[in-house]
Design a protein around this motif. Structure first.
Motif, PDB file in Angstrom:
ATOM      1  N   SER A 256      39.882  34.298  30.092  1.00 45.95           N
ATOM      2  CA  SER A 256      40.994  33.364  29.983  1.00 45.95           C
ATOM      3  C   SER A 256      42.080  33.716  30.990  1.00 45.95           C
ATOM      4  CB  SER A 256      41.588  33.403  28.570  1.00 45.95           C
ATOM      5  OG  SER A 256      42.780  32.640  28.497  1.00 45.95           O
ATOM      6  N   THR A 257      42.747  32.697  31.480  1.00 50.49           N
ATOM      7  CA  THR A 257      43.947  32.893  32.288  1.00 50.49           C
ATOM      8  C   THR A 257      45.164  32.374  31.522  1.00 50.49           C
ATOM      9  OG1 THR A 257      43.593  30.772  33.401  1.00 50.49           O
ATOM     10  CG2 THR A 257      42.691  32.741  34.478  1.00 50.49           C
ATOM     11  N   SER A 258      45.041  32.336  30.189  1.00 54.70           N
ATOM     12  CA  SER A 258      46.113  31.839  29.315  1.00 54.70           C
ATOM     13  C   SER A 258      46.526  30.418  29.677  1.00 54.70           C
ATOM     14  CB  SER A 258      47.327  32.777  29.368  1.00 54.70           C
ATOM     15  OG  SER A 258      46.987  34.062  28.903  1.00 54.70           O
ATOM     16  N   GLY A 259      45.542  29.641  30.098  1.00 48.20           N
ATOM     17  CA  GLY A 259      45.800  28.247  30.417  1.00 48.20           C
ATOM     18  C   GLY A 259      46.321  28.001  31.813  1.00 48.20           C
ATOM     19  N   SER A 260      46.540  29.067  32.595  1.00 53.40           N
ATOM     20  CA  SER A 260      47.113  28.892  33.931  1.00 53.40           C
ATOM     21  C   SER A 260      46.153  28.203  34.891  1.00 53.40           C
ATOM     22  CB  SER A 260      47.518  30.250  34.516  1.00 53.40           C
ATOM     23  OG  SER A 260      48.523  30.855  33.735  1.00 53.40           O
ATOM     24  N   SER A 261      44.872  28.614  34.848  1.00 55.97           N
ATOM     25  CA  SER A 261      43.900  28.047  35.782  1.00 55.97           C
ATOM     26  C   SER A 261      42.493  28.176  35.228  1.00 55.97           C
ATOM     27  CB  SER A 261      43.983  28.751  37.143  1.00 55.97           C
ATOM     28  OG  SER A 261      42.944  28.295  37.995  1.00 55.97           O
ATOM     29  N   PRO A 262      41.972  27.128  34.592  1.00 57.49           N
ATOM     30  CA  PRO A 262      40.580  27.159  34.135  1.00 57.49           C
ATOM     31  C   PRO A 262      39.596  27.430  35.271  1.00 57.49           C
ATOM     32  CG  PRO A 262      41.751  25.332  33.121  1.00 57.49           C
ATOM     33  CD  PRO A 262      42.671  25.893  34.170  1.00 57.49           C
ATOM     34  N   ALA A 263      39.924  26.951  36.478  1.00 60.37           N
ATOM     35  CA  ALA A 263      39.030  27.182  37.619  1.00 60.37           C
ATOM     36  C   ALA A 263      38.925  28.671  37.934  1.00 60.37           C
ATOM     37  CB  ALA A 263      39.528  26.415  38.843  1.00 60.37           C
ATOM     38  N   LEU A 264      40.050  29.377  37.872  1.00 63.42           N
ATOM     39  CA  LEU A 264      40.027  30.819  38.121  1.00 63.42           C
ATOM     40  C   LEU A 264      39.262  31.538  37.018  1.00 63.42           C
ATOM     41  CD1 LEU A 264      40.857  33.342  39.661  1.00 63.42           C
ATOM     42  CD2 LEU A 264      43.048  33.308  38.417  1.00 63.42           C
ATOM     43  N   ALA A 265      39.451  31.109  35.776  1.00 65.76           N
ATOM     44  CA  ALA A 265      38.715  31.724  34.666  1.00 65.76           C
ATOM     45  C   ALA A 265      37.210  31.575  34.879  1.00 65.76           C
ATOM     46  CB  ALA A 265      39.136  31.093  33.343  1.00 65.76           C
ATOM     47  N   SER A 266      36.781  30.396  35.323  1.00 61.13           N
ATOM     48  CA  SER A 266      35.357  30.171  35.585  1.00 61.13           C
ATOM     49  C   SER A 266      34.869  31.028  36.746  1.00 61.13           C
ATOM     50  CB  SER A 266      35.105  28.692  35.887  1.00 61.13           C
ATOM     51  OG  SER A 266      35.400  27.895  34.756  1.00 61.13           O
ATOM     52  N   TRP A 267      35.702  31.167  37.764  1.00 60.93           N
ATOM     53  CA  TRP A 267      35.353  31.992  38.934  1.00 60.93           C
ATOM     54  C   TRP A 267      35.134  33.439  38.510  1.00 60.93           C
ATOM     55  CZ3 TRP A 267      37.292  36.232  41.509  1.00 60.93           C
ATOM     56  CH2 TRP A 267      36.891  36.420  42.839  1.00 60.93           C
ATOM     57  N   ILE A 268      36.046  33.961  37.693  1.00 64.71           N
ATOM     58  CA  ILE A 268      35.923  35.339  37.209  1.00 64.71           C
ATOM     59  C   ILE A 268      34.692  35.471  36.319  1.00 64.71           C
ATOM     60  CG2 ILE A 268      37.010  37.128  35.807  1.00 64.71           C
ATOM     61  CD1 ILE A 268      39.734  35.911  36.663  1.00 64.71           C
ATOM     62  N   ARG A 269      34.502  34.499  35.417  1.00 69.21           N
ATOM     63  CA  ARG A 269      33.345  34.521  34.516  1.00 69.21           C
ATOM     64  C   ARG A 269      32.035  34.591  35.291  1.00 69.21           C
ATOM     65  NH1 ARG A 269      31.654  29.763  32.190  1.00 69.21           N
ATOM     66  NH2 ARG A 269      31.804  29.010  34.350  1.00 69.21           N
ATOM     67  N   ASP A 270      31.922  33.767  36.331  1.00 68.15           N
ATOM     68  CA  ASP A 270      30.680  33.726  37.104  1.00 68.15           C
ATOM     69  C   ASP A 270      30.400  35.062  37.788  1.00 68.15           C
ATOM     70  OD1 ASP A 270      30.329  31.124  36.343  1.00 68.15           O
ATOM     71  OD2 ASP A 270      31.055  30.258  38.226  1.00 68.15           O
ATOM     72  N   ARG A 271      31.435  35.708  38.272  1.00 63.19           N
ATOM     73  CA  ARG A 271      31.238  36.989  38.951  1.00 63.19           C
ATOM     74  C   ARG A 271      30.918  38.108  37.973  1.00 63.19           C
ATOM     75  NH1 ARG A 271      32.816  33.484  41.824  1.00 63.19           N
ATOM     76  NH2 ARG A 271      32.757  33.474  44.106  1.00 63.19           N
ATOM     77  N   ILE A 272      31.516  38.064  36.808  1.00 70.42           N
ATOM     78  CA  ILE A 272      31.152  39.046  35.781  1.00 70.42           C
ATOM     79  C   ILE A 272      29.703  38.839  35.357  1.00 70.42           C
ATOM     80  CG2 ILE A 272      31.562  39.768  33.403  1.00 70.42           C
ATOM     81  CD1 ILE A 272      34.521  39.154  33.843  1.00 70.42           C
ATOM     82  N   ALA A 273      29.337  37.581  35.121  1.00 68.40           N
ATOM     83  CA  ALA A 273      27.975  37.278  34.677  1.00 68.40           C
ATOM     84  C   ALA A 273      26.944  37.740  35.708  1.00 68.40           C
ATOM     85  CB  ALA A 273      27.832  35.780  34.426  1.00 68.40           C
ATOM     86  N   ALA A 274      27.264  37.543  36.994  1.00 68.69           N
ATOM     87  CA  ALA A 274      26.330  37.936  38.049  1.00 68.69           C
ATOM     88  C   ALA A 274      26.159  39.453  38.118  1.00 68.69           C
ATOM     89  CB  ALA A 274      26.813  37.405  39.397  1.00 68.69           C
ATOM     90  N   SER A 275      27.164  40.190  37.657  1.00 76.15           N
ATOM     91  CA  SER A 275      27.103  41.653  37.736  1.00 76.15           C
ATOM     92  C   SER A 275      26.416  42.287  36.532  1.00 76.15           C
ATOM     93  CB  SER A 275      28.521  42.227  37.861  1.00 76.15           C
ATOM     94  OG  SER A 275      29.233  42.098  36.636  1.00 76.15           O
ATOM     95  N   LEU A 276      26.202  41.509  35.475  1.00 76.36           N
ATOM     96  CA  LEU A 276      25.629  42.064  34.254  1.00 76.36           C
ATOM     97  C   LEU A 276      24.103  42.090  34.313  1.00 76.36           C
ATOM     98  CD1 LEU A 276      27.860  40.309  31.566  1.00 76.36           C
ATOM     99  CD2 LEU A 276      27.967  42.696  32.302  1.00 76.36           C
TER     100      LEU A 276
END
Length: 219
Positions: free
Chosen positions: A122-142
């Protein structure tokens, strides 16, 4: 500042007001976790997912939120959202106003799921696009197969608890490392590099103590 929590919505009534692109996406997310979803929308701009409990094809009216555990306002109409915010506040309901973090009491997060393992960003509602960007990179590293590992750990914990043994002092991390490697082997299939795989700890259980200077992790 928000506190991240996990809520069980299975069987709980949820009301979504608005059925545009974003509203339909929220409906799909809620249905996926078993919520009983009512949609109120004068216009349905795209087909809603199957499983919606009730569709009211009209504008929001005062009183529409009665009985809802959680509410999503996705109307795009500031005046209508104002009325929804007021009613939800009066009823003490959790509310997400799409694209308006300042009036929301909860946010949807960017999720990555692998069985029982859920990574939420979550980015506390600031930027869903950034939250998705971070999520995708975490997922790729797992590593793959974490859901399998979670199930094995759950089974092991249950066995210890059934035997009256505390799991607080068990050295879980060494076994998590081994079981994660084991799960990847199961997911991808054997290769020449896995010739000694069966010598690993697949059938074992975590040690009950840690060695000198070692740290333990509680699962």
């Amino acid at each position: 500042m928000m506190l991240p929590v996990v809520i069980d919505l299975a069987g709980r009534p949820v009301t979504v007001v608005g059925a545009g692109t974003v509203g339909a996406r929220k409906v799909a997310q809620l249905l996926e976790v078993g919520a009983v979803v009512t949609v109120i929308a004068e216009t349905v701009r795209r087909p809603l997912p199957s499983g919606v409990a009730l569709l009211r094809r009209r504008r929001y009216q005062s009183g529409d939120l009665a009985g809802a555990f959680l509410v999503v306002a996705a109307t795009g109409d500031h005046d209508v959202d104002d009325a929804i915010v007021a009613e939800a506040a009066a009823r003490g309901q959790l509310l997400n106003v799409v694209d308006d973090a300042t009036r929301s009491s909860f946010y949807f997060t960017a999720l990555h799921r692998d069985g029982d393992v859920v990574v939420s960003v979550s980015t506390s509602g600031s930027s869903p696009a950034l939250a998705s960007w971070i999520r995708d990179r975490i997922a790729a590293s797992l590593p793959s197969g974490l859901g399998v590992v979670a199930q094995r750990l759950s089974t092991a914990r249950a066995a210890y608890h059934a035997a009256g043994v505390s799991t607080e002092s068990l050295a879980w991390r060494d076994w998590i490392d081994a079981w994660v490697d084991d799960a990847q082997w199961v997911v991808r299939g054997p290769s020449l590099d896995d010739r000694h795989h069966d010598e690993g700890p697949r059938a074992g259980a975590p040690a009950t103590t840690t060695g000198p200077g070692e740290s333990s992790a509680v699962v």
